[in-house]
Design an enzyme around this catalytic site. Structure first.
Site, PDB file in Angstrom:
ATOM      1  CE  LYS A   1      -3.577   5.413  -1.327  1.00 37.00           C
ATOM      2  NZ  LYS A   1      -4.564   5.840  -2.368  1.00 37.00           N
TER       3      LYS A   1
ATOM      4  CE1 TYR B   1      -3.937   2.244   0.748  1.00 37.64           C
ATOM      5  CE2 TYR B   1      -2.476   3.250   2.352  1.00 37.64           C
ATOM      6  CZ  TYR B   1      -3.641   3.280   1.618  1.00 37.64           C
ATOM      7  OH  TYR B   1      -4.505   4.337   1.749  1.00 37.64           O
TER       8      TYR B   1
HETATM    9  P1  NAP Z   1     -13.482   3.296   1.708  1.00 38.62           P
HETATM   10  O1  NAP Z   1     -14.404   3.909   2.691  1.00 38.62           O
HETATM   11  O2  NAP Z   1     -13.080   1.879   1.868  1.00 38.62           O
HETATM   12  O3  NAP Z   1     -14.074   3.550   0.218  1.00 38.62           O
HETATM   13  C1  NAP Z   1     -13.365   3.067  -0.875  1.00 38.62           C
HETATM   14  C2  NAP Z   1     -13.988   3.593  -2.147  1.00 38.62           C
HETATM   15  O4  NAP Z   1     -13.222   3.115  -3.276  1.00 38.62           O
HETATM   16  C3  NAP Z   1     -15.401   3.091  -2.342  1.00 38.62           C
HETATM   17  O5  NAP Z   1     -16.174   4.111  -2.933  1.00 38.62           O
HETATM   18  C4  NAP Z   1     -15.225   1.927  -3.307  1.00 38.62           C
HETATM   19  O6  NAP Z   1     -16.364   1.679  -4.133  1.00 38.62           O
HETATM   20  C5  NAP Z   1     -14.087   2.432  -4.167  1.00 38.62           C
HETATM   21  N1  NAP Z   1     -13.381   1.362  -4.859  1.00 38.62           N
HETATM   22  C6  NAP Z   1     -12.720   0.302  -4.320  1.00 38.62           C
HETATM   23  N2  NAP Z   1     -12.212  -0.482  -5.311  1.00 38.62           N
HETATM   24  C7  NAP Z   1     -12.579   0.096  -6.489  1.00 38.62           C
HETATM   25  C8  NAP Z   1     -12.384  -0.225  -7.851  1.00 38.62           C
HETATM   26  N3  NAP Z   1     -11.704  -1.333  -8.224  1.00 38.62           N
HETATM   27  N4  NAP Z   1     -12.893   0.599  -8.790  1.00 38.62           N
HETATM   28  C9  NAP Z   1     -13.574   1.719  -8.432  1.00 38.62           C
HETATM   29  N5  NAP Z   1     -13.810   2.068  -7.164  1.00 38.62           N
HETATM   30  C10 NAP Z   1     -13.315   1.265  -6.203  1.00 38.62           C
HETATM   31  O7  NAP Z   1     -12.093   4.088   1.651  1.00 38.62           O
HETATM   32  P2  NAP Z   1     -11.680   5.547   2.156  1.00 38.62           P
HETATM   33  O8  NAP Z   1     -11.107   5.413   3.507  1.00 38.62           O
HETATM   34  O9  NAP Z   1     -12.770   6.512   1.907  1.00 38.62           O
HETATM   35  O10 NAP Z   1     -10.431   5.820   1.173  1.00 38.62           O
HETATM   36  C11 NAP Z   1     -10.569   6.604  -0.015  1.00 38.62           C
HETATM   37  C12 NAP Z   1      -9.158   6.898  -0.530  1.00 38.62           C
HETATM   38  O11 NAP Z   1      -8.403   7.558   0.480  1.00 38.62           O
HETATM   39  C13 NAP Z   1      -8.353   5.648  -0.900  1.00 38.62           C
HETATM   40  O12 NAP Z   1      -7.575   5.889  -2.051  1.00 38.62           O
HETATM   41  C14 NAP Z   1      -7.471   5.444   0.299  1.00 38.62           C
HETATM   42  O13 NAP Z   1      -6.300   4.712  -0.044  1.00 38.62           O
HETATM   43  C15 NAP Z   1      -7.195   6.870   0.707  1.00 38.62           C
HETATM   44  N6  NAP Z   1      -6.809   7.063   2.104  1.00 38.62           N
HETATM   45  C16 NAP Z   1      -7.630   6.694   3.115  1.00 38.62           C
HETATM   46  C17 NAP Z   1      -7.222   6.915   4.428  1.00 38.62           C
HETATM   47  C18 NAP Z   1      -8.063   6.542   5.596  1.00 38.62           C
HETATM   48  O14 NAP Z   1      -7.543   6.632   6.724  1.00 38.62           O
HETATM   49  N7  NAP Z   1      -9.313   6.111   5.452  1.00 38.62           N
HETATM   50  C19 NAP Z   1      -6.005   7.517   4.688  1.00 38.62           C
HETATM   51  C20 NAP Z   1      -5.196   7.892   3.625  1.00 38.62           C
HETATM   52  C21 NAP Z   1      -5.622   7.671   2.350  1.00 38.62           C
HETATM   53  P3  NAP Z   1     -17.591   0.708  -3.645  1.00 38.62           P
HETATM   54  O15 NAP Z   1     -18.153   1.349  -2.417  1.00 38.62           O
HETATM   55  O16 NAP Z   1     -18.544   0.728  -4.779  1.00 38.62           O
HETATM   56  O17 NAP Z   1     -16.987  -0.622  -3.373  1.00 38.62           O
END
Ligand code: NAP
Length: 238
Positions: free
Chosen positions: A150, A146
């Site tokens: 990133k 991951y």
């Molecule tokens: P999340 O709640 O798990 O949501 C993930 C989203 O990505 C969902 O809308 C999901 O769609 C979509 N997704 C997953 N696989 C996909 C694919 N193959 N094609 C298209 N869409 C896909 O995640 P989040 O925490 O909001 O994270 C969003 C972004 O922020 C990610 O890139 C993550 O790496 C980054 N991030 C998150 C955090 C954190 O602490 N949460 C920190 C740093 C960075 P479905 O709902 O339709 O499955």
């Protein structure tokens, strides 16, 4: 934007809509949640369409962008947000898991950006924002794959910003620390306490706090900010 059905993406979709953008609410599997986000935007007087796109498939990314342009006439902002996590030691990470992370985070970002760029370059205006991660800056044990994808998003951002800066298109990454979404539901008990002890503000961030930064970067007033990796993380030293 991609991955707008829940979590950070949902908050970004609502925030950009509140700022006046018509929003394509990209999703992968959670159609009902994406429809609910689009319905909430429309109920507030905005414009939104849910759209299924698996970002691992470059043809699907191209179709999503051309569908967006057909529907709304242009594309000003692309938010590459779709993501999946993998908490595993590198020695336990299989080739399939590695390839899947690369496909979602790197191939998806590449394909959506490549499809959207010509529409922005021809109008000499565009905002490309990728939701990266603090782990792409610092790296994290137990999340090497991951962290690698990133970090790749951060490198892509810095390089592309130089390539398209002369054409009015800005490219930035938002690299959050730990945000309170489903992706972090594994952070519980002692592990959560240990993480929070390293966060000066002493809490997880909210999706809305990330969305506020994306809104700023997506606006016309942010035209002098490009090639940056900005980390809303509660003060963690990076
Ligand atoms: P999340 O709640 O798990 O949501 C993930 C989203 O990505 C969902 O809308 C999901 O769609 C979509 N997704 C997953 N696989 C996909 C694919 N193959 N094609 C298209 N869409 C896909 O995640 P989040 O925490 O909001 O994270 C969003 C972004 O922020 C990610 O890139 C993550 O790496 C980054 N991030 C998150 C955090 C954190 O602490 N949460 C920190 C740093 C960075 P479905 O709902 O339709 O499955």
């Amino acid at each position: 934007m991609t991955g707008a059905s829940r979590g950070i993406g949902r908050a970004v979709a609502l925030e950009l809509a509140a700022a006046g953008a018509a929003v394509v609410v990209g999703y992968h599997r959670q159609r009902e949640q994406a429809e609910a986000v689009a319905a909430a935007i429309r109920a507030a007087g905005g414009a939104a369409e849910p759209l299924q796109v698996d970002v691992r498939d470059p043809a699907a990314c191209e179709a999503a962008v051309s569908g967006t342009v057909d529907r709304f006439g242009r594309i000003d902002i692309l938010v590459n947000n779709a993501g999946t996590a993998l908490e595993k030691l590198l020695v336990d990470t299989t080739p399939a898991e590695w390839n899947d992370l690369v496909a979602v985070h790197l191939t998806g970002m590449y394909a959506c950006t490549r499809a959207a760029l010509p529409h922005m370059l021809s109008r000499r205006y565009g905002r490309i924002i990728t939701i990266s991660s603090i782990w792409g800056i610092t790296g994290a044990a137990g999340e090497v794959a991951y962290s690698a994808v990133k970090a790749g998003q951060n490198g892509f951002t810095r390089a592309l910003a130089q390539e398209v800066g002369p054409f009015g298109v800005t490219v930035n990454a938002v690299a959050p620390g730990a945000i309170d979404t489903e992706m972090n539901s594994f952070l519980q008990g002692e592990e959560l306490r240990e993480w929070l002890s390293r966060v000066p503000v002493g809490r997880l961030g909210t999706p809305e706090e990330v969305a506020a930064l994306v809104r700023f970067l997506a606006g016309p007033q942010a035209g002098f900010i490009t090639g940056q990796v900005i980390s809303p993380n509660g003060g963690v030293v990076v």
